[in-house]
Design an enzyme around this catalytic site. Structure first.
Site, mmCIF file in Angstrom:
data_model
loop_
_atom_site.group_PDB
_atom_site.id
_atom_site.type_symbol
_atom_site.label_atom_id
_atom_site.label_comp_id
_atom_site.label_asym_id
_atom_site.label_seq_id
_atom_site.Cartn_x
_atom_site.Cartn_y
_atom_site.Cartn_z
ATOM 1 N N GLY A 19 2.660 2.710 -2.531
ATOM 2 C CA GLY A 19 3.067 3.295 -3.717
ATOM 3 C C GLY A 19 2.259 4.535 -4.119
ATOM 4 C CB CYS B 26 -0.724 1.236 -4.376
ATOM 5 S SG CYS B 26 -1.393 -0.022 -3.278
ATOM 6 N N GLY C 144 0.748 -1.308 0.053
ATOM 7 C CA GLY C 144 0.103 -0.006 -0.021
ATOM 8 C C GLY C 144 0.802 1.375 0.215
#
Length: 346
Positions: free
Chosen positions: A182, A185, A180
């Site tokens: 990114g 993301c 998570g």
């Protein structure tokens, strides 16, 4: 239900405290690393930064450009067999380009066919799934290791020490860490699942190193200083997506917006990616990524100079002559604010 009370930290929550140094110039810092991988026995020498296996970053063109700087690339999963065979056949034997794959039967059979054609030109594999905690992922890793004992395997993603240990024991040379963090993301938003990236790196690195394994910090770096923090926290490799996006080598679509050139960048679990590669979002799941338009950034070479220069500079501030010394000389201090942004962000 239980609650862990111990505070977990992200890159923006800390700074690295400077220490006395005998270095007189950034040019004196060696930012390459040497490893011998636990399972494959292969030797590695290079700058331990890897372009992410996203289809707008992990391209053949990026691999060629980064190879000139001793950096690695994890190719995206969606190249055709013929393209992969031609690319790998043209590589030198000592290449650190990672062939990326999922864990379906089709993924495995495609890999076997390409590997049969190119032989030892594929030395490194990235087994990439969003959720590295499933039994099917572990079973696949074990099978791959059994059938290809001399291949260096990077596998993930996970964020906890115990799963890092399991993946190393099951055949991974490098465990990919991050759920998570990114820039494109949305897993944390859509599922509530995740772990602050700096704490994940510290805890997983400790677990991996105790078994002779390595980790790759995947996601969350937005500046060269974040790479210094990840390396300082114990990361052996760092995977970059957004920081390498928007360049010529990304082969993304260039668009005009208000007179400026923009490049599309999207997460591999986004609706954009699933429409492109899977015929749309399946009716049992939701998109866990987003699409953004980035400023066109030209050749990646200039960005690499900024990234590598920043890491070298961090080493001089703490007296680390070599990158491998950085984690030993790192003391993190918690902060409420990092930057003076009176004139805006830069």
């Amino acid at each position: 239900m239980r609650i862990e009370e111990e505070l977990k930290l992200d890159f923006q929550d800390v700074l690295i405290r400077p220490k006395r140094s005998t270095l007189t110039s950034r040019s004196e810092v060696d930012i390459s690393r040497d490893f011998v991988f636990r399972h494959s026995g292969q030797s590695y020498h290079g700058v331990p930064i890897i372009a992410a296996n996203m289809d707008t970053v992990g391209t053949f063109e990026m691999a060629r450009a980064l190879g000139n700087f001793q950096l690695a690339t994890a190719l995206h999963k969606h190249y055709e067999e013929r393209e992969l065979i031609e690319f790998f056949q043209a590589l030198p034997e000592a290449s650190t380009v990672f062939y990326s794959m999922g864990i379906t039967r089709e993924d495995y059979e495609k890999f076997c066919r390409v590997k049969q054609q190119v032989g030892n030109k594929i030395a490194c594999v990235c087994v990439d799934v969003a959720n590295g905690y499933t039994k099917s992922f572990v079973d696949f890793l074990q099978r791959l290791r059994e059938n290809y004992p001399q291949i260096t395997i990077m596998a993930g993603n996970v964020v906890t020490g115990e799963m890092t240990e399991e993946l190393i024991l099951d055949g991974a040379d490098i465990v990919k860490v991050g759920i998570g963090p990114g820039s494109v993301c949305t897993t944390r938003k859509m599922t509530g699942i995740g772990y602050p990236q700096l704490s994940a790196v510290i805890e997983c690195a400790d677990a991996a190193h105790g078994l002779g394994g390595l980790i790759c910090a995947d996601g969350g770096c937005t500046s060269p200083g974040d790479l210094a923090k990840a390396f300082g926290g114990g990361a052996d490799f760092i995977m970059l997506g957004g920081m390498l996006a928007g360049h010529d080598e990304c082969m993304g679509e260039v668009a005009e917006q208000d007179g400026a050139r923009k490049v599309r960048f999207y997460g591999m679990s986004s609706r954009t990616a699933m429409d492109k590669h899977a015929g749309g979002v399946a009716n049992y799941r939701a998109s866990e990524g987003k699409e953004v338009l980035l400023d066109y950034r030209g050749p990646v070479e200039n960005t690499l100079q900024e990234i590598l220069g920043g890491v070298r500079s961090a080493c001089t501030y703490v007296g680390a002559h070599k990158l491998r010394e950085l984690s030993k000389r790192t003391t993190f201090i918690r902060v409420a604010r990092q930057l003076n942004e009176v004139f805006g962000q830069s």
